[in-house]
Design an enzyme around this catalytic site. Structure first.
Site, PDB file in Angstrom:
ATOM      1  CG  ASP A   1      -9.515 -28.607 100.817  1.00  0.00           C
ATOM      2  OD1 ASP A   1     -10.229 -27.843 101.504  1.00  0.00           O
ATOM      3  OD2 ASP A   1      -9.628 -29.835 100.842  1.00  0.00           O
TER       4      ASP A   1
ATOM      5  CG  ASP B   1      -8.384 -18.163 102.593  1.00  0.00           C
ATOM      6  OD1 ASP B   1      -8.816 -19.099 101.898  1.00  0.00           O
ATOM      7  OD2 ASP B   1      -7.420 -18.286 103.376  1.00  0.00           O
TER       8      ASP B   1
ATOM      9  CD  GLU C   1     -17.448 -31.858 101.446  1.00  0.00           C
ATOM     10  OE1 GLU C   1     -17.363 -30.663 101.093  1.00  0.00           O
ATOM     11  OE2 GLU C   1     -16.464 -32.510 101.830  1.00  0.00           O
TER      12      GLU C   1
END
Ligand SMILES: C[S@@+](CC[C@H](N)C(=O)[O-])C[C@H]1O[C@@H](n2cnc3c(N)ncnc32)[C@H](O)[C@@H]1O
Length: 195
Positions: A105, A141, A55
């Site tokens: 992202d 998504d 991360e």
């Protein structure tokens, strides 16, 4: 327990996995692990494997440390660095049985799409990172990004389509739980490196 986030001595040499984990066990990696909601649950369910969360944001990787320590996990570590760099330079070649990339992202604007992690260069990075037969598990998504994910892996002949095991799909990520509660479904794909 020591801090679960690795203090990197160098970013020019691959990690010494034997120094990172108490036990030498099969390794899995999550790229862009966010607050580590997924990894903490999954690492607890799979004590026979080791896990690294990658991360780039400090506040989020600190959550991996806090949550992992609270859960007493000896099989979880975090690395604060950019994901593609981690795969190319820090992960020892052919060391991961799975790469998990969940809700990366989406960079929805066309002119920003080159920033997407899963692009035409990613399958080569994944091939170098995975053990033979290892798998890339993807969730998003974003329909356009999902199409791109499928396209780049369909073009990479060393990968074949695979299924996400139900017990893995059941472990939801932080972003996934938010999206699902708004009625936005998870788009899921998996690609296995031919053995
Ligand atoms: C949309 S969030 C999803 C987090 C988590 N996977 C989840 O599903 O809850 C994307 C995460 O990836 C991190 N990230 C984005 N690009 C990255 C990169 N190139 N390298 C490392 N982390 C990255 C962001 O800081 C963020 O925490």
């Amino acid at each position: 327990m020591e801090n679960l986030v690795c203090q990197l001595r160098t970013i020019l040499e691959p990690l010494e996995l034997a120094e990172l984990f108490l036990k030498p066990q099969p390794l899995e990696v999550e790229l862009g692990c966010g607050d580590a909601s997924f990894l903490v649950k999954y690492a607890r369910q799979n004590p026979e494997k080791n896990f690294i969360g990658v991360e780039r944001l400090l506040g989020r990787i600190q959550k991996l440390d806090r949550k992992g320590q609270r859960a007493g996990l000896a099989n979880l570590r975090g690395v604060r660095i950019e994901s593609a760099y981690f795969l190319e330079y820090l992960l020892p070649p052919h060391s991961a049985g799975a790469l998990h990339v969940y809700f990366p992202d989406p960079w929805p604007k066309k002119k920003h799409r080159r920033h997407r992690l899963i692009n035409e260069h990613f399958p080569a990075l994944a091939r170098n990172a995975l053990t033979p037969g290892g798998t890339v598990f993807l969730r998003t998504d974003d329909r356009d990004y999902f199409q791109q994910m499928n396209e780049v892996f369909s073009a990479a002949k060393e990968f074949e389509k695979a299924e996400t095991p139900a017990e893995l799909a059941e472990v939801v990520t932080d972003f996934e739980s938010d999206f699902n509660s708004q009625g936005i479904p998870t788009l899921r794909a998996a690609f296995r490196l031919r053995g």
